[in-house]
Design an enzyme around this catalytic site. Structure first.
Site, PDB file in Angstrom:
ATOM      1  N   PHE A 161       0.828  -1.201   0.000  1.00 46.71           N
ATOM      2  CA  PHE A 161       0.000   0.000   0.000  1.00 46.71           C
ATOM      3  C   PHE A 161       0.860   1.248   0.000  1.00 46.71           C
ATOM      4  O   PHE A 161       1.860   1.331   0.729  1.00 46.71           O
ATOM      5  CB  PHE A 161      -0.857   0.068   1.271  1.00 46.71           C
ATOM      6  N   ASP A 162       0.451   2.236  -0.768  1.00 43.26           N
ATOM      7  CA  ASP A 162       0.952   3.596  -0.568  1.00 43.26           C
ATOM      8  C   ASP A 162       0.345   4.118   0.730  1.00 43.26           C
ATOM      9  O   ASP A 162      -0.619   3.550   1.264  1.00 43.26           O
ATOM     10  CB  ASP A 162       0.551   4.460  -1.765  1.00 43.26           C
TER      11      ASP A 162
END
Length: 301
Positions: A161-162
């Site tokens: 995930f960012d």
């Protein structure tokens, strides 16, 4: 027989085009000739579709059910119900235990996310993804052209995930875009002890974390998560402290300070990566299946 419930499950709603390679059929659909599209799908009812971008992720998630029914995958599609027969027959041909589906024949399907209690919606349609995000559901637009890479981690589900505008709100990103890097660093350093608000995919990370705890070491499939962010020290501290405040553990964290994410994702080998910025998605998609999270200031237009 007790009624089936979705309350205690991670529910993934996925469009047929995200699950299978329906790009040729979609080209016909995009012409606006629904009758021709439906006729094409009918002519191929007995032809299993090839796996699509999210197929490997879905296959691994369903393996978590070997130790109990923890994951439910539902096809949520703009296709017509008869075309839905091909989606279900393709699931059977590929050994995917998917039993539920909603087919809306051209109408937006996102309204069904609420009764499905969806933890994630994956679709190739950007309008449906935006509508789902606006309604408060974790969602991402899959990039259908993403090549499928074989993972060496057959017993792990790896999801990256960012941070900002994905796991976290876009509060800090707004500061960065309006006032620059120095203001961003100062803002995050001053607020390092104040947890960021949750972003659109926080509920998904929380659900995965819960599954990690339920599955345990004896599970046939394990979950490994990573935070892959452009933040660097000292702005890293607020991100970590936010996760601590949420009581959510993440397995790996990469604070890249603007370095290209693709090379690092190549080493982590996620089954799926989520980012809000299309530039990072373009870098990632040559490495792994990628979802564009159409939220936050970077997607305001």
């Amino acid at each position: 027989m007790a009624a089936f419930t979705l309350e205690d499950k991670l529910v993934v709603a996925i469009s047929s085009r995200a699950l299978f390679d329906f790009e040729e059929e979609n080209e016909v659909y995009e012409t606006g000739d629904l009758a021709e599209y439906e006729a094409l799908q009918r002519s191929r009812l007995n032809v299993p579709a090839k796996p699509g971008v999210a197929f490997p992720l879905i296959g691994k998630l369903l393996k978590l059910n070997a130790g109990g029914h923890h994951v439910e995958v539902v096809i949520l599609s703009r296709s017509d119900p008869i075309s839905g027969l091909r989606a279900f027959s393709s699931c059977k041909a590929h050994g995917l235990a998917i039993e539920r589906g909603v087919f809306t024949r051209g109408r937006p399907p996102f309204g069904y996310l609420k009764p499905l209690r969806a933890s994630l919606f994956l679709s190739a349609n950007p309008d449906d993804v935006r509508a789902a995000l606006d309604a408060g559901f974790p969602a991402a637009r899959v990039l259908p052209e993403t090549p499928q890479a074989a993972s060496q981690y057959s017993d792990e589900i790896r999801i990256a995930f960012d941070g900002d505008a994905v796991l976290f709100s876009d509060e800090a990103e707004r500061v960065f875009q309006s006032a620059g890097l120095s203001a961003f660093v100062g803002h995050e350093t001053t607020k390092k002890d104040s947890p960021l608000a949750g972003g659109p995919l926080k509920p998904l990370l929380a659900a995965l974390h819960k599954l990690q705890k339920i599955a345990g070491d004896a599970a046939p499939m394990h979950i490994r998560t990573a935070l892959v962010t452009a933040r660097s020290a000292p702005a890293h501290e607020r991100a970590i402290r936010t996760l601590m405040a949420w009581n959510i553990e993440i397995d790996e964290a990469m604070f890249l300070g603007g370095l290209d994410k693709g090379a690092f994702l190549r080493e982590f080998e996620p089954d799926f990566f989520f980012d809000d910025q299309i530039g990072h998605c373009e870098s990632a998609r040559v490495v792994t299946a990628t979802g564009h999270v159409l939220s936050g200031i970077s997607n305001a237009s």
